[in-house]
Scaffold this active site. Structure first.
Site: not given
Ligand SMILES: NC(=O)c1ccc[n+]([C@@H]2O[C@H](COP(=O)([O-])OP(=O)(O)OC[C@H]3O[C@@H](n4cnc5c(N)ncnc54)[C@H](OP(=O)(O)O)[C@@H]3O)[C@@H](O)[C@H]2O)c1
Length: 295
Positions: A14-15, A17-19, A168
């Site tokens: 939740a810190n 992107g989408i979260g 992935y």
């Molecule tokens: N972006 C896209 O186009 C897209 C498309 C399809 C699906 N998704 C899915 O959407 C979800 C969120 O992705 P996002 O796009 O928002 O990317 P993001 O901004 O990189 O956010 C990912 C989040 O997951 C956390 N995370 C990663 N590894 C972790 C770990 N070992 N323990 C705890 N937290 C961890 C990250 O923490 P840190 O900040 O500490 O790294 C960050 O808060 C993911 O499941 C991704 O597969 C994204």
């Protein structure tokens, strides 16, 4: 907006992107938000941003690296002790790795470990909290990338032929299979579970993937949707009464769509469940009370 004021929502990753947008928007609607993050500094900064706009102070951080089953267990113990229930569990944290195979603290292939086994374990450990909600909901953030997965039950952790993108895609297929099997095993309860694709979102996602995919993501950013748009389906599923009737489905653009054939296979869903239980050395029966202990 107070529509979520009686809800406690736990969002992993939740810190950013989408979260982060999901956490902020649910908090703005009055929800008590628990941000489950691995990095304290980033989490505090995100919490500060959310507090500035949400109009209350019920925003908490719980720290856990999803690459550590020990930390997931410790977080679950804390959550079970400090919160009366969880109304919404949003398994959102996820990553894509580069082309050098890495493993978690427990020795699991990193992508399979963080993107699939971690939410599987966390959901298991929080099941009693979800049951304590009048209407629990589990949302698993998957991806259209699941359509490119090659599922080989002898090689789910890619000991052979590893590639960051392959791992992935498989992990995102696992998110849907997990959702479908969980929904089946939760039948008759008041908890629903659904998976979703957020869209191609210009977040931090893929920034550490040194693979070609990471480069492609960076180059594609101008054509991607914003983080705010990317969080819309998660927020819809967390807030809409209509969505609360859906169970075991896969959503894109706030509508259920058909996932891949592999994702619809009941055999795959059951087998993945069994393998996940074996690897984590747990028995995950959502109908049975869980005793959450530190290891
Ligand atoms: N972006 C896209 O186009 C897209 C498309 C399809 C699906 N998704 C899915 O959407 C979800 C969120 O992705 P996002 O796009 O928002 O990317 P993001 O901004 O990189 O956010 C990912 C989040 O997951 C956390 N995370 C990663 N590894 C972790 C770990 N070992 N323990 C705890 N937290 C961890 C990250 O923490 P840190 O900040 O500490 O790294 C960050 O808060 C993911 O499941 C991704 O597969 C994204």
């Amino acid at each position: 907006m107070e529509e979520m004021k009686d809800k406690i929502c736990l969002i992993t990753g939740a810190n950013s992107g989408i979260g982060k947008v999901t956490a902020r928007e649910l908090a703005k609607r009055g929800a008590h938000v628990i941000m489950l993050c691995r990095n304290e500094e980033k989490a505090e900064k995100a919490k500060e941003d959310i507090l500035k706009v949400c109009g209350h102070d019920r925003v908490d951080i719980v720290l856990a690296d999803m690459a550590s089953t020990r930390q997931i267990r410790e977080a679950a113990v804390y959550i079970n002790q400090h919160y009366p229930r969880i109304d919404i569990l949003n398994n959102n944290a996820g990553l894509i790795m580069g082309n050098k195979r890495k493993t978690t603290e427990d020795g699991f292939e990193m992508t399979f470990g963080v993107n699939h086994l971690a939410p599987f374990l966390l959901t298991h450990l929080l099941m009693d909290q979800l049951k304590a909600s009048p209407q629990g909901s589990i949302l698993n953030v998957s991806s259209e990338a699941h359509r490119y997965a090659k599922l080989d039950f002898q090689n789910v952790q890619y000991e052979k032929g590893y590639g960051g993108l392959k791992a992935y895609c498989l992990s995102k297929l696992c998110n849907i299979l997990f959702t479908r099997e969980l929904s089946k095993r939760l039948r008759g309860s008041h908890i629903v579970t659904n998976a979703l694709h957020p869209g191609a979102v210009a977040s931090n996602f893929g920034r550490d993937a040194s693979s070609l995919f990471g480069v492609v993501i960076q180059l594609s950013k101008p054509f991607m949707i914003s983080e705010k748009e990317g969080a819309e389906t998660s927020i819809y599923l967390a807030t809409s009464k209509e969505a609360n009737k859906a169970n075991g489905l896969y959503f894109k653009n706030k509508k259920p769509i058909q996932p891949s054939k592999a994702a619809l296979s009941d055999h795959n869903a059951k087998r993945l469940w069994e393998i996940s239980e074996e690897l984590l050395q747990i028995h995950f029966d959502p109908q049975v009370k869980v005793s959450v202990q530190k290891v």
